[in-house]
Design a protein around this motif. Structure first.
Motif, mmCIF file in Angstrom:
data_model
loop_
_atom_site.group_PDB
_atom_site.id
_atom_site.type_symbol
_atom_site.label_atom_id
_atom_site.label_comp_id
_atom_site.label_asym_id
_atom_site.label_seq_id
_atom_site.Cartn_x
_atom_site.Cartn_y
_atom_site.Cartn_z
ATOM 1 N N TYR A 1 79.881 -67.595 -9.244
ATOM 2 C CA TYR A 1 79.283 -66.341 -8.783
ATOM 3 C C TYR A 1 77.849 -66.194 -9.274
ATOM 4 O O TYR A 1 76.964 -65.767 -8.540
ATOM 5 C CB TYR A 1 80.125 -65.146 -9.259
ATOM 6 C CG TYR A 1 81.181 -64.770 -8.255
ATOM 7 C CD1 TYR A 1 82.520 -64.994 -8.507
ATOM 8 C CD2 TYR A 1 80.830 -64.209 -7.042
ATOM 9 C CE1 TYR A 1 83.493 -64.662 -7.584
ATOM 10 C CE2 TYR A 1 81.781 -63.879 -6.108
ATOM 11 C CZ TYR A 1 83.110 -64.109 -6.369
ATOM 12 O OH TYR A 1 84.061 -63.782 -5.445
ATOM 13 N N VAL A 2 77.626 -66.564 -10.527
ATOM 14 C CA VAL A 2 76.275 -66.450 -11.070
ATOM 15 C C VAL A 2 75.327 -67.369 -10.294
ATOM 16 O O VAL A 2 74.221 -66.978 -9.899
ATOM 17 C CB VAL A 2 76.264 -66.793 -12.577
ATOM 18 C CG1 VAL A 2 74.844 -66.879 -13.102
ATOM 19 C CG2 VAL A 2 77.038 -65.753 -13.362
ATOM 20 N N ARG B 1 74.575 -66.034 -6.892
ATOM 21 C CA ARG B 1 73.660 -64.900 -7.004
ATOM 22 C C ARG B 1 72.221 -65.391 -7.166
ATOM 23 O O ARG B 1 71.297 -64.896 -6.527
ATOM 24 C CB ARG B 1 74.114 -64.110 -8.226
ATOM 25 C CG ARG B 1 73.780 -62.655 -8.321
ATOM 26 C CD ARG B 1 73.961 -61.923 -7.060
ATOM 27 N NE ARG B 1 75.330 -61.560 -6.730
ATOM 28 C CZ ARG B 1 76.087 -60.752 -7.444
ATOM 29 N NH1 ARG B 1 75.662 -60.264 -8.577
ATOM 30 N NH2 ARG B 1 77.276 -60.445 -7.026
ATOM 31 N N ARG B 2 72.026 -66.405 -8.001
ATOM 32 C CA ARG B 2 70.683 -66.945 -8.252
ATOM 33 C C ARG B 2 70.119 -67.617 -7.005
ATOM 34 O O ARG B 2 68.966 -67.438 -6.661
ATOM 35 C CB ARG B 2 70.743 -67.968 -9.384
ATOM 36 C CG ARG B 2 70.843 -67.299 -10.696
ATOM 37 C CD ARG B 2 70.247 -68.150 -11.789
ATOM 38 N NE ARG B 2 70.756 -67.613 -13.045
ATOM 39 C CZ ARG B 2 71.531 -68.249 -13.879
ATOM 40 N NH1 ARG B 2 71.831 -69.513 -13.657
ATOM 41 N NH2 ARG B 2 71.973 -67.658 -14.947
ATOM 42 N N GLU C 1 70.834 -67.042 -3.989
ATOM 43 C CA GLU C 1 70.498 -66.032 -2.997
ATOM 44 C C GLU C 1 69.149 -65.389 -3.334
ATOM 45 O O GLU C 1 68.338 -65.119 -2.469
ATOM 46 C CB GLU C 1 71.596 -64.975 -2.920
ATOM 47 C CG GLU C 1 71.589 -64.233 -1.615
ATOM 48 C CD GLU C 1 72.821 -63.340 -1.420
ATOM 49 O OE1 GLU C 1 72.906 -62.715 -0.369
ATOM 50 O OE2 GLU C 1 73.666 -63.283 -2.335
ATOM 51 N N LYS C 2 68.945 -65.185 -4.614
ATOM 52 C CA LYS C 2 67.696 -64.599 -5.080
ATOM 53 C C LYS C 2 66.518 -65.525 -4.789
ATOM 54 O O LYS C 2 65.417 -65.076 -4.500
ATOM 55 C CB LYS C 2 67.777 -64.340 -6.582
ATOM 56 C CG LYS C 2 67.596 -62.883 -6.954
ATOM 57 C CD LYS C 2 67.675 -62.719 -8.425
ATOM 58 C CE LYS C 2 66.836 -61.549 -8.871
ATOM 59 N NZ LYS C 2 66.823 -61.448 -10.320
#
Lengths: 890, 111
Positions: free
Chosen positions: B47-48, B51-52, B54-55
């Protein structure tokens, strides 16, 4: 169909608490999906384990997940961490705004946590910390017993069965050879040594030990070596191992001491080693361990004087070891019917032997001090509950604005968490500063007191108490705040309601509980106090006022025979008697309240036949009875004419005369020690004296004159006109004028000696009274708080009633009734608890009955009166309030 | 133009997403990494990483709720690589291949 497996509930709950679903809504579902796959693949247990690992991993990554979360405009949530910080900040602000409340709450918990931490530090050192030996669980103490005593009705035999007696060296050697349950056995004889050679002779606690002792304990030396097996043989050279403390104190930590010789009791001993710091055996007062003397090694079988410890083989239980050694002992008894008739053994876990006796008293204190903390928690919970009720409007508004239940719970709990943390911090400081006074109070009989300290375990205990109190004090108010729905809150926050009924009920329950606990403690403390007063009023049989005493043991080398021993004591006592302010001087071998009573067999002439009895005996100088003012009941005292060579004489106590010659005159009767062929004639009867303590019964006792039974070990007793302490110092100097190398021990007043003997009950009584007092005060503060709060809540109602013409007296009566009803219910519960459980106290009481209705009524009346007083102040305040003001409130 | 830096794990995640095609969501990525790369990873790490990525604009995601006609009983976030990511992967593959060129025989020689 098989029921689908669910992820571990607690783990799921914890994940929920992390509030990650706000950052990523798919997370829980994904985790559950993977869990189901794992269950099918690896089975339920592995899957659960995997799930927990994932939770830990989420906890670690929680911050980054939240930080990178997609924040949308309609969610008002912040990360849980920032939430907690802001909760703590707002709770702190709230506490600062109410300094009175905060101070009372924090101090209450600080006292409770401090007292608990202090008592726990004692419990930790005495009961919890393992003994300082390798694998202490395998260590046992072994004593001889007589199998005939086990089922005896005679109290003395029952006592002896429980205590056991010391085996002889020959028995010990047979035990080693014939047992199959022990890895090693070690024997010791503890006593005292005079260390000479330094500027002043020093008397040091020491033990003569076998080499097996160190092996049994499994502790190696810091320097050099411990004793070795060849040193157990007759004729081997004398060696000594020093304790770390003695090495530092008397030899300045000089490592060259190993290999040097020291003089102990005028004998030369080679120092072979130094033990590491913290090692002690059998107790901390023993500071050196020497080889056994040749006499010790050659004693006959009947000469029992050894303490024995053993280390069990790995798998052997206590029962098996006992059965094994019992078999060995019976074999020895069969082979030696004279010396070992009826011999059996007791095998006791070393830990139980060392600390067993201290356990009940300490556990009672733990209970008492725990009860004090419980009352403190109830008080703080009550205060927080009152605050929560006051803040119900704020809670309603927050709730209406969308604050979730979790958020509200956290906010409510942060306040109690802050109070508890500060309470724990101050509590630790309280405990640390009470260490000194507490150690002074500890009875001398309590084992391992030198190990008491605030170590990591004690600090962790205090922290755990802090967390526990935070939960205990915060949960009730928080749960209440959560339960109140918005509508209820908005309704209640309107004008004219008398607080919340639920809140009052919860507070009342707390107060009732407090009063019940305080009552139980109060009754317990009063019982102990009553028992203690009785104990100190016990008749001693002698006058201790202005009497001082000191103990001395002459050197065998310099006083080898009876003549020199007797002339030393006579000359020394003449010198001491000449000191101005000293009115009389005497000496005794077995000083009451100091030395153990000396028992031995005695043949008594009784109605023209001879009976063998077991009797307590003492050796005294003629002046001894004068100094202690022990009354002469019949016959005469010893005189200077009762010397070696004259007719052997004896003086008996009243108890002996009554027991053995009840019908006839004891004067002129004859008694004889079995080993001696000479009869002693009874020349006098004196009053009974308590020997082993205030609770000891009068026992038959026999005195011999010092000149006919000289001893190198004697205690001098002197009576001073005014100050026994000054006389003691002068006597010290006088003794050293006669023999400058003679160490003088236990220079104390007789009062101090008697005081030492009651240090255990005094300790229990003092601490329990202190805790009961604390509990009582806290309970009263609680009662005051609840009643004052209830009155404040009812101001509006009271205002209306007064405006309608209710008399002041009526208002006061109503408020008082509220307090009294609470006290009544609390006391009723307390009485029930006391009735059913106070028997626990029986063992601590001396001539007092644990169920004492009169005392209970007195405690109840006292507590009720105090409650009334605590209620009176808010009652009067209510009655004096101005109706207009009251109606205008809110 | 400053190049976004890719960690090894992020690289693996991107490859797993490529392999999964339209079915790429957290659980599938987890299983893919475990089975293909033999990596023992935690879901939280995935998940982390997602998230990264996507950022860094290397991923785009689409939340599918069960009520929106999703297959599952709970919401899933499907991800796919952006053109920027594809370009980056292409470049990185070529760089790798170039670097590997001529090295394989050495590896084979070593025991």
């Amino acid at each position: 169909m098989k029921r689908p497996s669910r992820p571990p509930r607690l783990a799921r709950f914890i994940l929920g608490r992390m509030a990650l679903h706000r950052a990523e809504p798919t997370l829980q579902g994904a985790l559950d999906e993977l869990f189901t796959q794992r269950v099918q693949r690896d089975g339920r247990w592995f899957a659960a384990f995997w799930y927990w690992r994932q939770i830990v991993s989420f906890a670690i990554h929680a911050r980054s997940l939240r930080r990178d979360s997609r924040r949308t405009s309609h969610t008002m949530s912040f990360g849980a961490m920032t939430g907690i910080v802001s909760d703590i900040r707002s709770a702190t602000r709230g506490l600062v705004r109410a300094p009175g409340f905060s101070a009372v709450a924090i101090l209450t918990l600080a006292l409770g946590i401090g007292a608990n931490t202090a008592i726990f530090s004692v419990v930790n050192a005495v009961l919890i910390r393992p003994l300082p030996y390798i694998e202490p669980g395998q260590l046992v103490t072994i004593r001889s017993v007589n199998s005939e005593w086990e089922h005896s009705d005679v109290p003395r035999f029952q006592y002896m069965w429980n205590r056991g007696y010391s085996p002889s060296m020959m028995d010990y050697r047979d035990w080693i050879e014939m047992n199959s349950s022990f890895q090693a056995l070690g024997a010791f004889i503890d006593g005292e040594f005079t260390l000479t050679g330094a500027d002043r002779p020093e008397r040091i606690g020491g033990a003569r030990v076998t080499s097996g002792l160190f092996h049994t304990l499994g502790v190696g030396p810091l320097l050099g070596r411990t004793l070795v097996a060849v040193e157990d043989a007759v004729g081997a050279s004398s060696a000594v191992v020093l304790s770390h403390r003695l090495w530092m104190r008397s030899f300045a930590g000089d490592s060259s001491i190993v290999g040097a010789t020291v003089t102990l009791n005028d004998h030369q001993y080679a120092v072979v080693g130094v033990m590491p710091a913290g090692f002690y055996f059998p107790h901390p007062a023993i500071e050196l361990w020497t080889t056994m003397d040749d006499e010790d090694k050659q004693r006959s079988r009947g000469w029992g004087e050894l303490g024995v410890v053993g280390r069990l083989n790995g798998e052997v239980t206590l029962d098996r070891a006992r059965a094994d050694l019992s078999r060995v002992a019976k074999g020895i008894a069969d082979a030696n019917p004279g010396a070992n008739n009826g011999d059996d053994v007791k095998v006791i876990a070393r830990y139980a032997d060392v600390v067993g006796g201290a356990r009940p008293a300490l556990l009672m204190l733990v209970g008492a001090v725990g009860a004090v903390l419980l009352i403190g928690c109830a008080n703080v919970a009550g205060l927080l509950l009152a605050r929560a009720t006051e803040r119900r409007k704020e809670i309603a508004v927050r709730s209406a604005l969308g604050a979730g239940r979790g958020r509200l719970l956290r906010q409510m709990m942060s306040e109690s968490a802050i109070i508890a943390s500060l309470g724990a911090a101050i509590g630790i400081a309280v405990a640390a500063s009470s260490m000194g006074p507490l150690k002074l109070l500890l009875p001398a009989s309590l084992p391992r007191t030198s190990e008491i300290s605030l170590d990591l375990k004690v600090l962790l205990f205090a922290v755990a108490l802090g967390i526990g109190t935070a939960v205990l004090t915060g949960l009730l108010p928080a749960a209440r705040a959560m339960r109140l729905g918005i509508s209820a809150l908005l309704q209640e926050s309107g004008r004219g309601t008398a607080g919340t009924r639920g809140g009052n009920r919860a507070q009342s329950t707390l107060v009732v509980g407090e009063i019940a606990i305080a009552f139980v403690l109060l009754v317990g403390a009063s019982l102990l106090l009553k028992s203690f007063v009785r104990l100190t009023a016990v008749e001693l049989g002698f006058q201790a006022e202005n009497v001082a005493t000191m103990e001395m043991t002459l050197s065998e080398l310099r006083y080898p025979d009876a003549q020199r021993t007797v002339s030393f004591f006579e000359m020394m006592m003449q010198r001491v008697a000449a000191i101005p302010g000293v009115t009389s001087v005497g000496a005794i071998r077995e000083l009451p309240f100091a030395d153990p009573a000396g028992f031995g067999p005695l043949a008594v002439e009784r109605n023209s036949r001879v009976e063998m009895i077991d009797i307590e005996r003492a050796v005294v100088t003629p002046e001894y009875f004068d100094v202690l003012q022990i009354p002469l009941r019949a016959g005469r005292h010893f005189t200077a004419a009762d010397r070696d060579g004259s007719v052997p004489v004896t003086i008996v106590t009243e108890a002996m005369a009554e027991e053995y010659w009840p019908e006839s005159d004891p004067i002129g009767r004859r008694v004889r020690f079995p080993r001696s062929s000479e009869w002693m004639v009874v020349v006098g009867v004196v009053g009974n004296v308590r020997h082993e303590g205030l609770t000891a019964a009068w026992r038959p006792k026999l005195y011999q004159p010092f000149a006919q039974a000289p001893s190198r070990h004697m205690s001098v007793v002197l009576k001073a006109r005014n100050s026994p302490d000054l006389a003691l110092a002068a006597a010290h100097r006088a003794i050293w004028e006669v023999d400058g190398d003679l160490p003088v021990n236990r220079a104390l007043t007789m009062d101090a000696l008697i005081g030492q003997s009651v240090s255990e009950p005094r300790f229990q009584t003092l601490l329990l009274s202190f805790f009961a007092g604390l509990a009582g005060i806290l309970a009263l503060v609680g009662v005051y708080g609840i009643v004052a709060y209830a009155v404040a809540q009812r101001t509006h109602e009271i205002g209306i009633r007064m405006a309608l013409g209710a008399a002041h007296r009526r208002i006061i009566r109503d408020v008082l009734r509220h307090g009294l009803v609470l006290a009544g219910i609390g006391l009723a519960i307390g009485v029930a608890v006391v009735w059913s459980s106070v028997r626990v106290l029986d063992r601590f009481l001396f001539e007092a009955n644990a169920v004492d209705p009169l005392l209970m009524v007195a405690c109840a009346v006292g507590l009720a009166a105090a409650t009334l007083l605590a209620t009176f102040v808010p009652a009067v305040r209510a009655a004096q309030s101005d109706p207009m003001m009251a109606l205008g409130r809110e | 133009m400053p190049q976004a830096v890719l960690g090894e794990f992020e690289h693996h995640v991107l490859l797993a997403i490529l392999r999964l095609g339209t079915d790429a969501y957290s659980v599938a990525i987890f299983n893919e990494l475990e089975s293909s790369a033999g990596r023992n990873v935690s879901l939280a790490a995935i998940y982390v990483a997602l998230r990264r990525l996507e950022k860094k604009e290397l991923l785009e995601s689409r939340l599918v709720d069960p009520s929106d006609g999703g297959k599952a009983s709970h919401p899933r976030r499907y991800v796919r690589l952006t053109s920027k990511a594809l370009q980056m992967m292409r470049g990185s593959r070529q760089a790798f291949l170039k670097l590997w060129d001529g090295v394989e025989p050495v590896l084979d020689e070593q025991p």
